[in-house]
Design a protein around this motif. Structure first.
Motif, PDB file in Angstrom:
ATOM      1  N   SER A   1       0.841  -1.210   0.000  1.00  0.00           N
ATOM      2  CA  SER A   1       0.000   0.000   0.000  1.00  0.00           C
ATOM      3  C   SER A   1       0.873   1.257   0.000  1.00  0.00           C
ATOM      4  N   GLY A   2       0.236   2.405  -0.320  1.00  0.00           N
ATOM      5  CA  GLY A   2       1.018   3.649  -0.472  1.00  0.00           C
ATOM      6  C   GLY A   2       2.017   3.433  -1.581  1.00  0.00           C
ATOM      7  N   ALA A   3       1.552   2.711  -2.633  1.00  0.00           N
ATOM      8  CA  ALA A   3       2.460   2.082  -3.596  1.00  0.00           C
ATOM      9  C   ALA A   3       3.338   3.068  -4.362  1.00  0.00           C
ATOM     10  N   SER A   4       2.829   4.243  -4.685  1.00  0.00           N
ATOM     11  CA  SER A   4       3.647   5.128  -5.519  1.00  0.00           C
ATOM     12  C   SER A   4       4.596   5.987  -4.700  1.00  0.00           C
ATOM     13  N   GLY A   5       4.526   5.895  -3.355  1.00  0.00           N
ATOM     14  CA  GLY A   5       5.469   6.633  -2.510  1.00  0.00           C
ATOM     15  C   GLY A   5       6.846   5.994  -2.536  1.00  0.00           C
TER      16      GLY A   5
ATOM     17  N   VAL B   1       8.701   4.361  -0.095  1.00  0.00           N
ATOM     18  CA  VAL B   1       8.788   2.996   0.444  1.00  0.00           C
ATOM     19  C   VAL B   1       8.065   2.030  -0.491  1.00  0.00           C
ATOM     20  N   GLY B   2       6.861   2.419  -0.926  1.00  0.00           N
ATOM     21  CA  GLY B   2       6.045   1.536  -1.763  1.00  0.00           C
ATOM     22  C   GLY B   2       6.746   1.202  -3.077  1.00  0.00           C
ATOM     23  N   SER B   3       7.229   2.224  -3.791  1.00  0.00           N
ATOM     24  CA  SER B   3       7.879   1.999  -5.099  1.00  0.00           C
ATOM     25  C   SER B   3       9.059   1.041  -4.976  1.00  0.00           C
TER      26      SER B   3
ATOM     27  N   LEU C   1      -7.154   0.489  -7.000  1.00  0.00           N
ATOM     28  CA  LEU C   1      -7.370   1.881  -6.593  1.00  0.00           C
ATOM     29  C   LEU C   1      -7.998   1.908  -5.212  1.00  0.00           C
ATOM     30  N   ARG C   2      -7.416   2.717  -4.322  1.00  0.00           N
ATOM     31  CA  ARG C   2      -7.897   2.774  -2.935  1.00  0.00           C
ATOM     32  C   ARG C   2      -9.402   3.067  -2.873  1.00  0.00           C
ATOM     33  N   GLN C   3      -9.860   3.971  -3.737  1.00  0.00           N
ATOM     34  CA  GLN C   3     -11.266   4.380  -3.725  1.00  0.00           C
ATOM     35  C   GLN C   3     -12.198   3.216  -4.075  1.00  0.00           C
TER      36      GLN C   3
ATOM     37  N   ASP D   1       2.677  -2.379   4.537  1.00  0.00           N
ATOM     38  CA  ASP D   1       1.636  -1.360   4.682  1.00  0.00           C
ATOM     39  C   ASP D   1       2.192  -0.011   5.115  1.00  0.00           C
ATOM     40  N   ASN D   2       2.000   0.981   4.249  1.00  0.00           N
ATOM     41  CA  ASN D   2       2.440   2.348   4.538  1.00  0.00           C
ATOM     42  C   ASN D   2       1.288   3.239   4.965  1.00  0.00           C
ATOM     43  N   VAL D   3       0.084   2.676   5.066  1.00  0.00           N
ATOM     44  CA  VAL D   3      -1.111   3.495   5.248  1.00  0.00           C
ATOM     45  C   VAL D   3      -1.661   3.432   6.680  1.00  0.00           C
TER      46      VAL D   3
ATOM     47  N   SER E   1       4.092  -3.356   9.333  1.00  0.00           N
ATOM     48  CA  SER E   1       3.429  -2.067   9.566  1.00  0.00           C
ATOM     49  C   SER E   1       4.488  -0.981   9.574  1.00  0.00           C
ATOM     50  N   ILE E   2       4.416  -0.122   8.536  1.00  0.00           N
ATOM     51  CA  ILE E   2       5.472   0.885   8.345  1.00  0.00           C
ATOM     52  C   ILE E   2       4.971   2.296   8.569  1.00  0.00           C
ATOM     53  N   GLY E   3       3.804   2.624   7.988  1.00  0.00           N
ATOM     54  CA  GLY E   3       3.418   4.038   7.968  1.00  0.00           C
ATOM     55  C   GLY E   3       2.000   4.284   8.401  1.00  0.00           C
ATOM     56  N   LEU E   4       1.679   5.553   8.432  1.00  0.00           N
ATOM     57  CA  LEU E   4       0.376   5.967   8.970  1.00  0.00           C
ATOM     58  C   LEU E   4      -0.249   7.074   8.139  1.00  0.00           C
ATOM     59  N   THR E   5       0.024   7.057   6.817  1.00  0.00           N
ATOM     60  CA  THR E   5      -0.521   8.131   5.973  1.00  0.00           C
ATOM     61  C   THR E   5      -2.055   8.127   5.996  1.00  0.00           C
ATOM     62  N   GLY E   6      -2.668   6.978   6.327  1.00  0.00           N
ATOM     63  CA  GLY E   6      -4.136   6.906   6.347  1.00  0.00           C
ATOM     64  C   GLY E   6      -4.714   6.874   7.760  1.00  0.00           C
TER      65      GLY E   6
ATOM     66  N   SER F   1      12.677   1.850  11.269  1.00  0.00           N
ATOM     67  CA  SER F   1      13.969   1.893  10.571  1.00  0.00           C
ATOM     68  C   SER F   1      14.975   2.770  11.302  1.00  0.00           C
ATOM     69  N   ALA F   2      14.485   3.864  11.898  1.00  0.00           N
ATOM     70  CA  ALA F   2      15.415   4.841  12.495  1.00  0.00           C
ATOM     71  C   ALA F   2      16.217   4.223  13.637  1.00  0.00           C
ATOM     72  N   ALA F   3      15.602   3.303  14.366  1.00  0.00           N
ATOM     73  CA  ALA F   3      16.266   2.748  15.553  1.00  0.00           C
ATOM     74  C   ALA F   3      16.774   1.325  15.322  1.00  0.00           C
TER      75      ALA F   3
END
Ligand SMILES: NC(=O)c1ccc[n+]([C@@H]2O[C@H](COP(=O)([O-])OP(=O)(O)OC[C@H]3O[C@@H](n4cnc5c(N)ncnc54)[C@H](OP(=O)(O)O)[C@@H]3O)[C@@H](O)[C@H]2O)c1
Length: 329
Positions: A155-159, A161-163, A199-201, A220-222, A242-247, A270-272
């Motif tokens: 998810s968040g595929a075109s960002g 991390v996703g790409s 498509l998410r929608q 999952d980036n969302v 579980s990576i991100g929280l854009t959603g 990743s940071a730690a």
């Protein structure tokens, strides 16, 4: 010696990011002084510099969670002048001065020598995003995933991390289903090798305690409702990173996927990441996880002095792939 930095400070009740001249003595402490060649832009960098998210834990600091460059000076013997190195996360732009500056001084424990086969430009095309994608794949494979087990959902595929996750997975023989909010990114995602683009929608997030067991794994980036749905949609023994929280950051789940399907939720920070794992993952990025379409994911290179114009595009989801920042020539 004075040099240019993009410094983030508190201002009235908000945040102000501005270019300043500073000296090496003013940088946060560390054993290794690096002349920065490239940095990059991650979602987190845009949050930090605009104040849309609370990223810095002390003020002021230079922004930029990633950097690549050459060692100028080291007070510890394991590093020498002229070595090409990369630093991602590790407190940059949180508690330490980051990569949006011509020089950075960082703890030796955060410094990774760029592995053979990668350049400074390559490692900043990857940056935290690429490192995180590789870390997620490494963790999921460690939990038993291989290409025979079925589709991997991203998810968040075109960002960023996703790409990079799609490119790395496809290169390793996985069938990838990509989820994007933008139909305009369909072709880009297909070029990276996604077998199916959703498509998410159009995705209906039904709320059964267990959905049809569809995916062998997910990156999952969302977050939010999508992550809840993914947990319910994994096959037996499947894992979601579980990576991100854009959603969204709230996740509601029953225990059914865990106790009836043995599903794993792998938290990615990743940071730690401890140094031994960080080294392992960079080695894999230079070898069996090296993305074959790295140049296609680098959608642009911006100059250091253009940064402030670019951050808002991240907050409004108007970018795709990775943006590299040229700090010095
Ligand atoms: N845990 C960690 O260690 C770690 C490391 C790196 C990044 N992250 C986090 O992971 C996420 C992705 O990072 P990134 O660097 O890839 O960011 P990015 O390049 O800005 O990409 C984020 C992608 O998320 C999707 N998106 C944007 N707004 C959305 C919304 N409201 N709902 C659902 N999807 C949305 C978009 O993809 P589509 O348009 O294709 O849907 C966008 O391209 C961020 O939340 C970031 O903070 C975490």
């Amino acid at each position: 010696m004075h040099f240019k930095a993009l410094r983030i400070d508190q201002h009235n009740s908000g945040i102000l990011a501005q270019y300043q001249q500073m000296s090496v003595d003013e940088l946060t402490a560390g054993e290794v002084l690096i002349r920065v060649e490239y940095s990059s832009i991650n979602y987190k960098d845009a949050l930090a510099a605009t104040g849309a998210g609370q990223i810095l834990r002390r003020f002021p600091l230079n922004g930029g969670i990633d950097l690549a460059g050459k060692i100028e000076h080291s007070t510890v013997p394991q590093f020498t002048q002229g070595q090409s190195v990369v630093v991602t996360g590790s407190g940059l732009s949180e508690t330490l001065d980051g990569g949006y500056a011509e020089f950075a001084r960082v703890p030796a424990s955060a410094v990774i020598i760029i592995p053979e086969g990668l350049s400074a430009l390559d490692v900043m095309t990857l940056g935290t995003a690429g490192f995180t994608a590789a870390l997620a794949i490494h963790r999921i494979e460690h939990n038993g995933l291989n290409p025979e087990q079925g589709e991997v959902f991203v998810s968040g595929a075109s960002g960023g991390v996703g790409s990079l996750a799609i490119n790395m997975l496809v290169d390793r023989g996985y069938a990838v289903t990509a989820l994007t909010g933008r139909d305009s990114q369909r072709e880009y995602l297909q070029q990276l090798g996604a077998q199916q683009v959703l498509l998410r929608q159009n995705l209906s997030l039904t709320t059964l305690p267990l959905e049809k067991a569809r995916f062998a794994a997910a990156i999952d980036n969302v977050g939010g409702e999508l992550l809840s749905w993914l947990i319910r949609s994994l096959r037996n023994q499947g894992s979601v990173a579980s990576i991100g929280l854009t959603g969204g950051s709230d996740v509601h789940t029953s225990v059914m996927p865990f106790i009836l399907r043995g599903v794993n939720v792998l938290g990615i920070n990743s940071a730690a990441t401890p140094r031994p794992l960080r080294e392992t993952v960079w080695q894999r990025i230079a070898t069996d996880l090296k993305p074959s379409k790295l140049d296609a994911t680098r959608t642009r290179i911006v100059e250091f002095d253009q940064l402030l114009d670019v951050f808002p595009e991240y907050l409004h989801n108007r970018v795709h792939g990775r943006t590299v920042v040229r700090i010095s020539h």
